[in-house]
Design a protein around this motif. Sequence first.
Motif, PDB file in Angstrom:
ATOM      1  N   GLY A   1       5.716  35.715  -1.409  1.00  0.00           N
ATOM      2  CA  GLY A   1       6.098  34.307  -1.518  1.00  0.00           C
ATOM      3  C   GLY A   1       7.582  34.058  -1.364  1.00  0.00           C
ATOM      4  N   ASN A   2       8.350  35.097  -1.090  1.00  0.00           N
ATOM      5  CA  ASN A   2       9.813  34.965  -1.021  1.00  0.00           C
ATOM      6  C   ASN A   2      10.275  34.641   0.395  1.00  0.00           C
ATOM      7  OD1 ASN A   2       8.797  37.771  -0.708  1.00  0.00           O
ATOM      8  ND2 ASN A   2      10.920  38.190  -0.107  1.00  0.00           N
ATOM      9  N   THR A   3      11.303  33.812   0.486  1.00  0.00           N
ATOM     10  CA  THR A   3      11.976  33.534   1.766  1.00  0.00           C
ATOM     11  C   THR A   3      13.492  33.623   1.598  1.00  0.00           C
ATOM     12  OG1 THR A   3      11.912  31.147   1.312  1.00  0.00           O
ATOM     13  CG2 THR A   3      10.133  32.056   2.673  1.00  0.00           C
ATOM     14  N   TYR A   4      14.001  33.172   0.463  1.00  0.00           N
ATOM     15  CA  TYR A   4      15.452  33.168   0.226  1.00  0.00           C
ATOM     16  C   TYR A   4      15.945  34.576  -0.112  1.00  0.00           C
ATOM     17  CZ  TYR A   4      20.021  31.890  -1.689  1.00  0.00           C
ATOM     18  OH  TYR A   4      21.371  31.810  -1.926  1.00  0.00           O
ATOM     19  N   TYR A   5      15.263  35.232  -1.029  1.00  0.00           N
ATOM     20  CA  TYR A   5      15.623  36.590  -1.429  1.00  0.00           C
ATOM     21  C   TYR A   5      14.757  37.614  -0.687  1.00  0.00           C
ATOM     22  CZ  TYR A   5      18.382  34.878  -5.413  1.00  0.00           C
ATOM     23  OH  TYR A   5      19.327  34.266  -6.207  1.00  0.00           O
ATOM     24  N   THR A   6      15.302  38.806  -0.487  1.00  0.00           N
ATOM     25  CA  THR A   6      14.525  39.890   0.098  1.00  0.00           C
ATOM     26  C   THR A   6      13.659  40.532  -0.979  1.00  0.00           C
ATOM     27  OG1 THR A   6      16.193  41.598  -0.350  1.00  0.00           O
ATOM     28  CG2 THR A   6      16.404  40.368   1.728  1.00  0.00           C
ATOM     29  N   GLN A   7      12.684  41.306  -0.554  1.00  0.00           N
ATOM     30  CA  GLN A   7      11.851  42.035  -1.509  1.00  0.00           C
ATOM     31  C   GLN A   7      12.700  42.944  -2.383  1.00  0.00           C
ATOM     32  OE1 GLN A   7       7.900  43.499  -1.158  1.00  0.00           O
ATOM     33  NE2 GLN A   7       7.868  43.176   1.067  1.00  0.00           N
ATOM     34  N   GLU A   8      13.641  43.644  -1.765  1.00  0.00           N
ATOM     35  CA  GLU A   8      14.488  44.578  -2.510  1.00  0.00           C
ATOM     36  C   GLU A   8      15.298  43.860  -3.582  1.00  0.00           C
ATOM     37  OE1 GLU A   8      14.215  44.401   0.777  1.00  0.00           O
ATOM     38  OE2 GLU A   8      13.114  46.268   1.132  1.00  0.00           O
ATOM     39  N   GLU A   9      15.815  42.682  -3.247  1.00  0.00           N
ATOM     40  CA  GLU A   9      16.615  41.914  -4.217  1.00  0.00           C
ATOM     41  C   GLU A   9      15.754  41.462  -5.391  1.00  0.00           C
ATOM     42  OE1 GLU A   9      20.076  39.878  -1.391  1.00  0.00           O
ATOM     43  OE2 GLU A   9      18.077  38.976  -1.493  1.00  0.00           O
ATOM     44  N   ILE A  10      14.546  41.034  -5.098  1.00  0.00           N
ATOM     45  CA  ILE A  10      13.652  40.570  -6.165  1.00  0.00           C
ATOM     46  C   ILE A  10      13.240  41.726  -7.073  1.00  0.00           C
ATOM     47  CG2 ILE A  10      11.353  39.628  -6.631  1.00  0.00           C
ATOM     48  CD1 ILE A  10      11.688  37.907  -4.120  1.00  0.00           C
ATOM     49  N   ILE A  11      12.889  42.841  -6.479  1.00  0.00           N
ATOM     50  CA  ILE A  11      12.475  43.996  -7.277  1.00  0.00           C
ATOM     51  C   ILE A  11      13.615  44.472  -8.162  1.00  0.00           C
ATOM     52  CG2 ILE A  11      11.767  46.418  -7.157  1.00  0.00           C
ATOM     53  CD1 ILE A  11      10.265  45.645  -4.533  1.00  0.00           C
ATOM     54  N   GLN A  12      14.821  44.521  -7.610  1.00  0.00           N
ATOM     55  CA  GLN A  12      15.967  44.961  -8.401  1.00  0.00           C
ATOM     56  C   GLN A  12      16.246  43.990  -9.546  1.00  0.00           C
ATOM     57  OE1 GLN A  12      19.566  45.451  -6.141  1.00  0.00           O
ATOM     58  NE2 GLN A  12      20.662  46.436  -7.826  1.00  0.00           N
TER      59      GLN A  12
END
Length: 229
Positions: free
Chosen positions: A29-40
């Motif tokens: 569901g993310n567009t602004y943040y990357t997957q890596e940024e969200i996981i971190q």
Amino acid sequence: MLALLVILAGATAFGLSPYFDVDKIRAEGNTYYTQEEIIQASGLKTGGNIFKKNTGDAEEKLLSDPYFSDVDVKRDLPNTLVIEVRERKECATVPYGEEYVVIDREGVVLAKEDRQPELTLIDGMTIKSMTPGEPLEVKEKEVFGRTMELLDLTEKEDLYFYEVHLKKNTIVANIYEDLSCKGSAEDVIKNIENGNLQEVIYDLYKKKVTKGTIIVSGTKYCSFSPEIQ
């Protein structure tokens, strides 16, 4: 009873076995943040039993960021954690001294920037409060609300104003640097809804006219003046 206890003990042992160790985390569901940024930002890590992961703590950490309106961390057994997010979308900026307050289409404050992002600039308001994650509070509350309604409509109608200037009950919305439309927010909204404003803009585009003012008066009337207002 003994048999039941044996079954429960076996189920518990199996649930805590390496079979359920986390080896993958993904964001959706993310567009602004990357997957890596969200996981971190969530604090979640691979390794360790999936049932022992504090998903509630991860959700709290992410929701402290105003760009997230909703977060749900789910367990996809046997070994994957899924971070489902709903992000707020940047819509406009409001100048505040030498900074710019970034807001979404509901007027929620997302960030402050030193440079103006490539978003619609809303000028002419008196800011009272700008708490990240909360709606921007301005003195001109009613006209601001109508302006946000206008920007929401322009996105749906594939229009774009790069600047909107508020002057009491009147708005001046720039289509190009030297081409604008002028009227009350309500009248401009009505003339977008019925297509009148789009017809005038398209006619000017065909004539290669990029300077002047479209006067919006009433719900069904648009006129053009070559004067820049």
